[in-house]
Design a protein around this motif. Structure first.
Motif, short mmCIF file in Angstrom:
data_model
loop_
_atom_site.label_atom_id
_atom_site.label_comp_id
_atom_site.label_asym_id
_atom_site.label_seq_id
_atom_site.Cartn_x
_atom_site.Cartn_y
_atom_site.Cartn_z
N ARG A 122 0.73 -1.13 0.17
CA ARG A 122 0.26 -0.25 -0.12
C ARG A 122 0.92 1.39 -0.03
NH1 ARG A 122 -5.52 -1.52 1.50
NH2 ARG A 122 -5.46 -3.47 1.26
N ASP A 123 -0.01 2.32 -0.61
CA ASP A 123 1.34 3.47 -0.82
C ASP A 123 1.22 3.88 0.59
OD1 ASP A 123 -1.49 4.32 -0.19
OD2 ASP A 123 -1.22 5.79 -1.75
N PHE A 154 5.80 7.64 3.23
CA PHE A 154 5.31 5.73 2.40
C PHE A 154 5.54 5.07 3.59
CE2 PHE A 154 5.23 9.23 -1.10
CZ PHE A 154 4.77 9.23 -2.26
N ARG A 161 7.71 2.56 -3.34
CA ARG A 161 5.76 2.61 -3.81
C ARG A 161 6.29 4.17 -4.56
NH1 ARG A 161 7.38 -0.25 0.36
NH2 ARG A 161 7.61 -1.78 -1.62
N ARG A 168 0.60 7.93 -6.81
CA ARG A 168 1.75 7.96 -5.47
C ARG A 168 2.03 9.40 -5.57
NH1 ARG A 168 2.67 1.53 -4.43
NH2 ARG A 168 0.63 1.37 -4.17
N ARG A 171 -1.25 11.38 -4.69
CA ARG A 171 -1.42 11.18 -3.74
C ARG A 171 -0.83 11.20 -2.22
NH1 ARG A 171 -5.83 7.00 -3.80
NH2 ARG A 171 -4.84 6.31 -1.91
N TYR A 172 0.44 11.41 -2.50
CA TYR A 172 0.98 12.07 -1.20
C TYR A 172 0.83 13.34 -1.09
CZ TYR A 172 4.87 14.23 1.34
OH TYR A 172 5.60 14.67 2.50
#
Length: 404
Positions: A122-123, A154, A161, A168, A171-172
């Protein structure tokens, strides 16, 4: 720890209890996964609840069929997800997985019964937790500690990741806006990994990027995060102009932040010209409404503003709305006022309703004007008179200006 909050208890509908019984009967573990756990630990009731299990998709199908539970939408099956429908509720249950191969956009997976291995893929740590249906928290990477400390990290190596799925990176930023208290509290190695892998965003579809970018722009710390996107040299890969006006964007965000601006209202500040909007649309495939708003703001942000000579500051804006005759022009002008930081005028315009022009061509024909050209010219003259009266003149008063 064991969670016993009201938000957690409220999830246990007849549908979930029925699904849980099936898994218990067949001795397969079922846990709440990912974002729903993060929300519950933050004291929120999650909008969507995803479940994870040790049962494979084939086993789940057999279990649900034997229990007479309907399954819908088989598109997720190749990724290990079965959607069951019970008591008018849908339940998405996914088999634990490990990534076998990734290309920066998609992953080939194989199933596992190891909960930690699934959490590993998962991220972010705050999205990698599971919650048993008895309220037990399963947290392999200190996600709860990070959540309490408002940290976004992460899982394991940030670089690894990110290389599994370059989206991602965005998403971060999105979760940073949701979780972090301060605008600039990033770990240096995380930013280094993002900078060094930013080019990977070029291969991600525009639609996926736009979903994330929209959420970043209306979240907390949006101006800081957009500044960071430029500082880390990511803008060129996600449809934003490489020379975007970051200073203007920061000013607009400060103006508009408290008034729920649309994402495009903030992003429009980065664009220098309509060409920038066209390039953005080509990359991100935004909706027609979003694109026309961006073009509108770029065109009118300097030209359509309150007049110092005019005692009624709202008049230029209401006149524009009346003249444009487009159904969404009032909404666009409201976004323009947010952009300009005109709080008082915004509040007035939100309460203002578009008056109806009381004259039609039919009224003029009844007065003996038959030429279409003359009707058009007279309607425009009357409309100007009506505007000057602040839309107060009624039908008879306006018609008194027509020379028979």
């Amino acid at each position: 720890m064991r969670l016993k909050t009201n938000e957690f208890q409220s999830l246990f509908t007849d549908g979930l209890n029925g699904i849980a019984e099936v898994f218990e009967k067949h001795q397969h573990e079922l846990r709440i996964a990912g974002g729903a756990v993060r929300d519950l630990l933050s004291g929120k009731r999650p909008e969507d609840v995803d479940f994870a299990t040790t049962a494979t998709p084939e086993v789940m199908k057999d279990m649900f069929q034997a229990a007479g539970i309907r399954m819908i939408n088989n598109k997720g099956e190749k990724h290990g997800t079965i959607t069951a429908r019970l008591h008018n509720e849908n339940f998405e249950v996914t088999t634990l997985r490990v990534d076998v191969q990734t290309d920066g956009r998609h992953a080939e997976v194989e199933f596992t019964t190891d909960w930690q291995k699934d959490a590993e893929r998962r991220d972010l740590t705050i999205n990698s937790m599971f919650l048993g249906l008895d309220g037990t928290l399963y947290d392999y990477f200190k996600g709860y500690e990070d959540l309490q400390n408002h940290k976004v990290r992460f899982v394991g190596s940030a670089e690894q990741r990110i290389q599994e799925d370059y989206l991602r990176i965005l998403r971060y930023f999105r979760f940073y806006g949701r979780v972090a208290l301060k605008p600039d509290d990033h770990e240096a190695e995380t930013l280094t990994a993002i900078r060094e892998n930013g080019r990977g965003l070029a291969a991600i579809s525009g639609e996926r990027i736009w979903v994330e970018l929209k959420k970043i722009v209306v979240g907390n710390h949006a101006a800081h995060l957009l500044e960071l996107i430029y500082a880390l040299d990511l803008a060129q890969y996600i449809g934003l102009p490489p020379d975007g006006d970051v200073e203007e964007m920061t000013r607009v965000w400060q103006n508009a932040e408290a008034h729920s601006p649309k994402p495009m209202t903030i992003l429009a500040a980065l664009f220098h010209s309509p060409e920038d909007v066209e390039k953005m649309d080509l990359r991100l495939k935004v909706s027609r409404e979003e694109k026309t708003l961006a073009l509108f703001l770029v065109k009118h942000r300097r030209a359509l503003c309150k007049s110092d000579e005019e005692p009624d500051s709202l008049k230029p804006f209401t006149d524009f709305i009346i003249d444009s005759r487009e159904p969404d022009s009032q909404s666009k002008v409201c976004e323009l006022l947010k952009y300009q930081g005109e709080e008082k005028l915004l509040s007035e315009l939100q309460r203002w309703s578009v008056p109806r022009f009381p004259i039609s061509g039919h009224d003029l024909r009844k007065m003996g004007i038959t030429s279409g050209k003359e009707i058009g010219a007279t309607l425009q003259e009357l409309r100007d008179i009506w505007k000057k009266s602040r839309y107060q003149l009624d039908k008879d008063e306006l018609l008194s200006h027509v020379k028979p």
